[in-house]
Design an enzyme around this catalytic site. Sequence first.
Site, mmCIF file in Angstrom:
data_model
loop_
_atom_site.group_PDB
_atom_site.id
_atom_site.type_symbol
_atom_site.label_atom_id
_atom_site.label_comp_id
_atom_site.label_asym_id
_atom_site.label_seq_id
_atom_site.Cartn_x
_atom_site.Cartn_y
_atom_site.Cartn_z
ATOM 1 N N CYS A 14 12.649 -36.195 -2.576
ATOM 2 C CA CYS A 14 12.185 -35.770 -1.254
ATOM 3 C C CYS A 14 13.356 -35.750 -0.267
ATOM 4 O O CYS A 14 14.078 -36.744 -0.132
ATOM 5 C CB CYS A 14 11.102 -36.719 -0.751
ATOM 6 S SG CYS A 14 10.580 -36.392 0.952
ATOM 7 N N CYS A 69 7.081 -42.205 3.658
ATOM 8 C CA CYS A 69 7.901 -41.020 3.901
ATOM 9 C C CYS A 69 7.761 -40.618 5.372
ATOM 10 O O CYS A 69 6.644 -40.326 5.829
ATOM 11 C CB CYS A 69 7.453 -39.866 2.999
ATOM 12 S SG CYS A 69 8.266 -38.296 3.360
ATOM 13 N N ASP A 75 0.830 -1.204 0.000
ATOM 14 C CA ASP A 75 0.000 0.000 0.000
ATOM 15 C C ASP A 75 0.866 1.257 0.000
ATOM 16 O O ASP A 75 0.544 2.251 -0.662
ATOM 17 C CB ASP A 75 -0.912 0.014 1.229
ATOM 18 C CG ASP A 75 -2.075 -0.957 1.092
ATOM 19 O OD1 ASP A 75 -2.181 -1.598 0.029
ATOM 20 O OD2 ASP A 75 -2.874 -1.075 2.043
ATOM 21 N N ALA A 76 1.959 1.222 0.753
ATOM 22 C CA ALA A 76 2.828 2.396 0.834
ATOM 23 C C ALA A 76 3.460 2.699 -0.522
ATOM 24 O O ALA A 76 3.562 3.868 -0.932
ATOM 25 C CB ALA A 76 3.912 2.173 1.884
ATOM 26 N N GLU A 77 3.883 1.663 -1.244
ATOM 27 C CA GLU A 77 4.470 1.866 -2.566
ATOM 28 C C GLU A 77 3.426 2.403 -3.546
ATOM 29 O O GLU A 77 3.711 3.285 -4.371
ATOM 30 C CB GLU A 77 5.057 0.549 -3.084
ATOM 31 C CG GLU A 77 6.306 0.097 -2.332
ATOM 32 C CD GLU A 77 6.716 -1.315 -2.671
ATOM 33 O OE1 GLU A 77 7.924 -1.573 -2.750
ATOM 34 O OE2 GLU A 77 5.829 -2.175 -2.842
ATOM 35 N N GLU A 123 -17.385 -3.295 5.858
ATOM 36 C CA GLU A 123 -16.183 -3.954 5.344
ATOM 37 C C GLU A 123 -16.241 -5.431 5.708
ATOM 38 O O GLU A 123 -16.409 -5.791 6.876
ATOM 39 C CB GLU A 123 -14.938 -3.318 5.967
ATOM 40 C CG GLU A 123 -13.675 -3.534 5.190
ATOM 41 C CD GLU A 123 -13.497 -2.528 4.060
ATOM 42 O OE1 GLU A 123 -12.500 -2.648 3.335
ATOM 43 O OE2 GLU A 123 -14.357 -1.632 3.897
ATOM 44 N N ASP A 174 0.696 4.161 -2.688
ATOM 45 C CA ASP A 174 0.413 5.541 -2.289
ATOM 46 C C ASP A 174 1.498 6.496 -2.785
ATOM 47 O O ASP A 174 1.214 7.640 -3.150
ATOM 48 C CB ASP A 174 0.281 5.638 -0.769
ATOM 49 C CG ASP A 174 -1.010 5.011 -0.253
ATOM 50 O OD1 ASP A 174 -1.913 4.778 -1.077
ATOM 51 O OD2 ASP A 174 -1.098 4.753 0.962
ATOM 52 N N LYS A 218 -9.517 1.564 10.560
ATOM 53 C CA LYS A 218 -9.802 1.289 9.150
ATOM 54 C C LYS A 218 -9.539 -0.187 8.878
ATOM 55 O O LYS A 218 -8.396 -0.627 8.845
ATOM 56 C CB LYS A 218 -8.925 2.161 8.251
ATOM 57 C CG LYS A 218 -9.243 2.049 6.770
ATOM 58 C CD LYS A 218 -8.391 3.026 5.964
ATOM 59 C CE LYS A 218 -8.741 2.978 4.489
ATOM 60 N NZ LYS A 218 -8.432 1.680 3.872
ATOM 61 N N LYS A 276 -13.377 11.132 10.808
ATOM 62 C CA LYS A 276 -14.590 11.664 10.175
ATOM 63 C C LYS A 276 -15.150 12.822 10.988
ATOM 64 O O LYS A 276 -15.242 12.727 12.225
ATOM 65 C CB LYS A 276 -15.667 10.571 10.084
ATOM 66 C CG LYS A 276 -15.269 9.342 9.305
ATOM 67 C CD LYS A 276 -16.367 8.291 9.349
ATOM 68 C CE LYS A 276 -15.965 7.026 8.606
ATOM 69 N NZ LYS A 276 -16.993 5.963 8.726
ATOM 70 N N CYS A 316 5.979 -35.032 -2.630
ATOM 71 C CA CYS A 316 6.711 -36.287 -2.483
ATOM 72 C C CYS A 316 5.788 -37.439 -2.834
ATOM 73 O O CYS A 316 4.617 -37.459 -2.440
ATOM 74 C CB CYS A 316 7.219 -36.420 -1.051
ATOM 75 S SG CYS A 316 7.764 -38.086 -0.618
ATOM 76 N N GLU A 353 -12.089 6.074 13.828
ATOM 77 C CA GLU A 353 -12.389 4.645 13.737
ATOM 78 C C GLU A 353 -11.183 3.896 13.177
ATOM 79 O O GLU A 353 -10.396 4.461 12.414
ATOM 80 C CB GLU A 353 -13.596 4.417 12.808
ATOM 81 C CG GLU A 353 -14.827 5.221 13.178
ATOM 82 C CD GLU A 353 -15.856 5.245 12.063
ATOM 83 O OE1 GLU A 353 -15.850 4.321 11.212
ATOM 84 O OE2 GLU A 353 -16.658 6.199 12.025
ATOM 85 N N CYS A 358 12.733 -38.702 2.446
ATOM 86 C CA CYS A 358 12.755 -40.144 2.161
ATOM 87 C C CYS A 358 13.447 -40.499 0.850
ATOM 88 O O CYS A 358 13.632 -41.686 0.557
ATOM 89 C CB CYS A 358 11.327 -40.703 2.158
ATOM 90 S SG CYS A 358 10.315 -40.139 0.759
ATOM 91 N N TYR A 380 -20.030 0.731 9.265
ATOM 92 C CA TYR A 380 -19.567 2.011 9.790
ATOM 93 C C TYR A 380 -20.280 3.229 9.199
ATOM 94 O O TYR A 380 -19.955 4.354 9.563
ATOM 95 C CB TYR A 380 -18.056 2.167 9.548
ATOM 96 C CG TYR A 380 -17.618 1.901 8.124
ATOM 97 C CD1 TYR A 380 -17.768 2.860 7.122
ATOM 98 C CD2 TYR A 380 -17.041 0.683 7.777
ATOM 99 C CE1 TYR A 380 -17.372 2.624 5.829
ATOM 100 C CE2 TYR A 380 -16.628 0.441 6.477
ATOM 101 C CZ TYR A 380 -16.799 1.410 5.505
ATOM 102 O OH TYR A 380 -16.405 1.162 4.211
ATOM 103 N N ASP A 395 -9.019 -3.537 6.964
ATOM 104 C CA ASP A 395 -8.453 -3.864 5.662
ATOM 105 C C ASP A 395 -9.183 -5.067 5.084
ATOM 106 O O ASP A 395 -8.806 -6.224 5.303
ATOM 107 C CB ASP A 395 -6.956 -4.158 5.806
ATOM 108 C CG ASP A 395 -6.235 -4.120 4.459
ATOM 109 O OD1 ASP A 395 -6.859 -3.693 3.476
ATOM 110 O OD2 ASP A 395 -5.057 -4.508 4.405
ATOM 111 N N LEU A 432 -11.461 7.340 -0.025
ATOM 112 C CA LEU A 432 -10.966 8.328 0.933
ATOM 113 C C LEU A 432 -9.610 8.839 0.479
ATOM 114 O O LEU A 432 -8.808 8.087 -0.085
ATOM 115 C CB LEU A 432 -10.816 7.710 2.329
ATOM 116 C CG LEU A 432 -12.086 7.402 3.118
ATOM 117 C CD1 LEU A 432 -11.742 6.534 4.325
ATOM 118 C CD2 LEU A 432 -12.779 8.676 3.569
ATOM 119 N N LYS A 458 -2.900 6.525 7.141
ATOM 120 C CA LYS A 458 -2.318 5.222 6.836
ATOM 121 C C LYS A 458 -1.081 4.968 7.702
ATOM 122 O O LYS A 458 -0.170 5.795 7.761
ATOM 123 C CB LYS A 458 -1.928 5.147 5.358
ATOM 124 C CG LYS A 458 -3.086 5.362 4.393
ATOM 125 C CD LYS A 458 -4.180 4.321 4.545
ATOM 126 C CE LYS A 458 -3.786 2.994 3.971
ATOM 127 N NZ LYS A 458 -3.728 2.947 2.508
#
Length: 683
Positions: A412, A436, A36-38, A173, A40, A118, A294, A430, A116, A415, A225, A120, A86, A318
């Site tokens: 594997c 096994c 999300d940060a990238e 949500e 945003d 948020k 809000k 396997c 409130e 075994c 909400y 996800d 938002l 955020k």
Amino acid sequence: MTSNEEAIAARIKELRESIAYHNHRYYDLDQPEITDAEYDALVQELMRLEEQYPQFKSTESVINQVGGQVNPAMGVVSFSPPVLSLNNVHNADELHEFYNRVGQMLAEDTPKFTCELKIDGLSVVIRYHEGQLVQAATRGDGLSGEDVTQNVRMIRSIPQILHQPVSFEIRGEVYMPRSAFMALNAKREEEGQSVFANPRNAAAGSLRQLDPAVTASRELSAFFYQIRQWTQDSQFSSQITTQHQALEFLRTVGLPVEPHFAYCESFDEIMDYVQKWDSKRQTLDYDTDGLVIKLDDLSKQAILGETQKAPRWAVAYKFPPEEVLTEVLAIEISVGRTGVLTPTAILKPVHVAGTTVSRASLHNEDIIRERDVRVGDFVFIRKAGEIIPEVVRVEKTLRPPHTVPFEFPKTCPACGSDVVRLPGEAAYRCTGGMACPAQLREALIHFASRDAMDIEGMGEKTVDLLLNAGLIKRVDDIYRLKEEDLLKLPRFGKLSAKKLAQSIEQSKSRSLSRLIFALGMRYVGQRVASLLASHFGTMERLEAATYEDLLAIPDVGERIADSVVTFLSQPLNKEVIANLKSLGLKMIDDTISGDQDGSQKVLSGQSIVVTGSFVQMPRKNLEAWIAQLGGKVASSVSSRTAMVIAGDKPGSKLEKAKELQVPILSEQEFYERMANLGIRYSQ
């Protein structure tokens, strides 16, 4: 156009295309590729450039769009007014700027807000008419969404009928609890399926299903909400003038509301709330990717209005994601109960989101290749859904020169048997089966687990002791153990040996559905095991069931049917089940009361259609009972239909039954008919 303007225009075009691509991955496919940060950061850069260079601004810019595309196969629901998104803020300064802006627009020094958490998850809009749920839809693109009414009815926390006969449209949500997310991913990984990136994607993928049975099989929940609008005059609408009153009202009528909201009378109180939940959110069983602040007064919200995309009276704060750099010391391969090989990165211990992490899942070979994770690499890790440590990306600028691409084993590691990757699966398996030792170990742990045979005292450490001592070589050996055998084990005294022996003996009386689940057939979880037990009634009938017999059961598809038939046809498994029966385990379903030879299958061979909603028991319970009594629950009425059981609002199936002169029974008439045969429903 100058060369600088050409470069700016090219960058804006690149950002718009990138944001559109990631919107599609997030909203439509539920498969995000960046955090999300990238995301945003991309949006913030585009907004900044469009403000600085208004000649390149567009009213159709991707930053003005809400949500994703609607899948027409699910049905389309239109929204009026639109369902908005938002605007985001990421620090105290940006939040204070929002607070001051609202105060200036209202000419108030200290506007009041409701804060409130948020959640996800996946945004939904639900309509109730006179207290009854009539429609549910995803947010979609804000103007229209997907009709998920039948899927939402499968979510137990969302009431079908409210405590008051209100008619309104509300927003909430749908989310997946962290505990359920971990269990679902563990199951999918064990079955060789791709795993969900985080609880939000798991919730979205579970709700946006064409088959409501899939939604029902996932542990979803919801919080509400917002009262979007009252759809008819109500005595309550004039009494609710603030956001915190609206939340209290939603809770009063029986809707789930996230309980940690707060009424704040100053900016300092808002910041206290932010700081409190920045650290405390990790204690919750659901993901929060931020807070929503809000304006509390609903009439003042209306005065401020909204932009094309978002309200002016609310903002999302955020939380910053915590990603930490550490070194990959090794990549280990573990073998699960069904033979799936799972790679794990062994890390130099590092502190992430409140805990020390030294291991991170790599899920499967595709993930390792896609991210090019190598032993010796420095990688960024985070907690997916702030729960499960995972490798996000490799910092290739720090890669040592001696690293080599990781090669997935062809045999594997437990075994030495060959490993195979079946078509359509993400995982290698396997082929050694119970020969096994790794698969045997996991199978024994699963068999004794709480949701299966619930053998207290037989956890991982005890299973390891029993295997190392050679006391058990397969599941049925558990019931041949004696106290004197257990006394030979390290750390076992007279009391602990006696307790485990008693627990093993007590487990013989566990239900047939628990035993079926304990056997560990692929794709057969607790719910499917319960369906099989109630439908067939005895282990003997289940073993004799054909592929077609299994497909006749509601919610049992081709994959499950194939898995059950394959498992029960293998000589070793047949021998184990026969031994368990001779050792005294219960092989008859609890619901066949007083008639263990199965003569209560009074509906055997009859095709029955169930339509409408019912009062005395949920429709799915009624259908399961019919299957238990030998009937086949059909989805459509035909000349071969034995009867139609019609509840409230039965729809077109009732008319078809009348046209074909098929017998029609009300809910009560069906119960009375069964009662006359001496049969009553038993959960």
